[in-house]
Write a protein that holds these residues in place. Sequence first.
Motif, PDB file in Angstrom:
ATOM      1  N   ALA A  15      63.955  65.284 -13.211  1.00 13.73           N
ATOM      2  CA  ALA A  15      65.226  65.722 -12.637  1.00 13.73           C
ATOM      3  C   ALA A  15      65.920  64.539 -11.963  1.00 13.73           C
ATOM      4  N   SER A  16      67.214  64.499 -12.050  1.00  9.40           N
ATOM      5  CA  SER A  16      68.082  63.534 -11.351  1.00  9.40           C
ATOM      6  C   SER A  16      68.078  62.114 -11.918  1.00  9.40           C
ATOM      7  N   VAL A  17      67.450  61.915 -13.071  1.00 11.02           N
ATOM      8  CA  VAL A  17      67.470  60.563 -13.665  1.00 11.02           C
ATOM      9  C   VAL A  17      68.801  60.268 -14.354  1.00 11.02           C
ATOM     10  N   GLY A  18      69.588  61.334 -14.618  1.00 14.94           N
ATOM     11  CA  GLY A  18      70.905  61.131 -15.214  1.00 14.94           C
ATOM     12  C   GLY A  18      71.057  61.660 -16.631  1.00 14.94           C
ATOM     13  N   LYS A  19      70.226  62.610 -17.022  1.00 17.46           N
ATOM     14  CA  LYS A  19      70.272  63.147 -18.394  1.00 17.46           C
ATOM     15  C   LYS A  19      71.630  63.785 -18.698  1.00 17.46           C
ATOM     16  N   THR A  20      72.063  64.688 -17.780  1.00 14.86           N
ATOM     17  CA  THR A  20      73.328  65.392 -18.011  1.00 14.86           C
ATOM     18  C   THR A  20      74.500  64.412 -17.985  1.00 14.86           C
ATOM     19  N   SER A  21      74.430  63.432 -17.084  1.00 15.59           N
ATOM     20  CA  SER A  21      75.501  62.425 -17.013  1.00 15.59           C
ATOM     21  C   SER A  21      75.588  61.619 -18.309  1.00 15.59           C
ATOM     22  N   LEU A  22      74.435  61.296 -18.910  1.00 15.62           N
ATOM     23  CA  LEU A  22      74.426  60.534 -20.167  1.00 15.62           C
ATOM     24  C   LEU A  22      75.065  61.345 -21.292  1.00 15.62           C
ATOM     25  N   ILE A  23      74.729  62.632 -21.356  1.00 15.00           N
ATOM     26  CA  ILE A  23      75.313  63.486 -22.395  1.00 15.00           C
ATOM     27  C   ILE A  23      76.814  63.605 -22.189  1.00 15.00           C
ATOM     28  N   ASN A  24      77.213  63.850 -20.949  1.00 19.19           N
ATOM     29  CA  ASN A  24      78.651  63.976 -20.675  1.00 19.19           C
ATOM     30  C   ASN A  24      79.378  62.697 -21.035  1.00 19.19           C
ATOM     31  N   ARG A  25      78.775  61.579 -20.729  1.00 19.74           N
ATOM     32  CA  ARG A  25      79.381  60.292 -21.034  1.00 19.74           C
ATOM     33  C   ARG A  25      79.552  60.136 -22.544  1.00 19.74           C
ATOM     34  N   PHE A  26      78.514  60.479 -23.254  1.00 20.42           N
ATOM     35  CA  PHE A  26      78.556  60.314 -24.707  1.00 20.42           C
ATOM     36  C   PHE A  26      79.523  61.302 -25.349  1.00 20.42           C
ATOM     37  N   ILE A  27      79.478  62.554 -24.913  1.00 19.68           N
ATOM     38  CA  ILE A  27      80.287  63.593 -25.550  1.00 19.68           C
ATOM     39  C   ILE A  27      81.743  63.525 -25.084  1.00 19.68           C
ATOM     40  N   ASP A  28      81.950  63.402 -23.826  1.00 15.09           N
ATOM     41  CA  ASP A  28      83.312  63.551 -23.275  1.00 15.09           C
ATOM     42  C   ASP A  28      83.851  62.304 -22.610  1.00 15.09           C
ATOM     43  N   ASP A  29      83.001  61.269 -22.521  1.00 17.24           N
ATOM     44  CA  ASP A  29      83.413  60.056 -21.841  1.00 17.24           C
ATOM     45  C   ASP A  29      83.861  60.326 -20.407  1.00 17.24           C
ATOM     46  N   LYS A  30      83.063  61.115 -19.704  1.00 16.55           N
ATOM     47  CA  LYS A  30      83.393  61.352 -18.297  1.00 16.55           C
ATOM     48  C   LYS A  30      82.155  61.165 -17.427  1.00 16.55           C
ATOM     49  N   PHE A  31      82.394  60.944 -16.165  1.00 22.36           N
ATOM     50  CA  PHE A  31      81.275  60.783 -15.243  1.00 22.36           C
ATOM     51  C   PHE A  31      81.547  61.606 -14.002  1.00 22.36           C
TER      52      PHE A  31
END
Length: 173
Positions: A15-31
Amino acid sequence: MTHDLHAKILITGDASVGKTSLINRFIDDKFNDDHVYTMGVDFSRAECRVSGQNVLIEMRDTAGQERFKAITSAMYRGTNGLVVVYDITDEESFENVAYWLKIAQESAVDDLPIIIIGNKLDKNEDRKVPRERGQVLAINEGTQFMEVSAKNNDGVHACFMQLIKKIIMMQNN
Ligand code: GDP
Ligand code: MG
């Protein structure tokens, strides 16, 4: 668009390593700087042209179950690519990569393409895990490896592309 390949990619790691952030970055280019904690499995999709093929990429985010180590073998069903993430400023998250790889071996097909990702490269001054430790682990486990930052969008596209190219190679063999 018709697809030559449907790549189903599962992301695991503490948890909290940034998995969801990486997906969001890749899919939507957002942080998103807020920690959004969701239960259940999140699916997101993107279309990409990789190695001359139209690829439908489906990302499966573990969305909270990782906290309870409750990733069931059902989540691995149909998965043809795995991303295991750790945080370069969190030594325990790196030590747990071995756990996530073991679970995958028990649950998934043999020869599953895997990339180990060290995230939060923007916090290099707080680094606890030397890059070489990640490289050595990946060599020993026979996986790909990259350090990235979801926050700065550094290496995120490249690491997913590396994995997808491996998935395409495996499918064509
Ligand atoms: P998950 O639990 O593995 O899905 O992690 P999240 O994507 O929810 O991220 C956990 C926390 O780490 C959030 O506060 C994010 O903003 C932060 N975070 C994610 N990626 C990075 C990164 O590359 N750099 C920094 N500095 N923070 C990050
Ligand atoms: Mg998450």
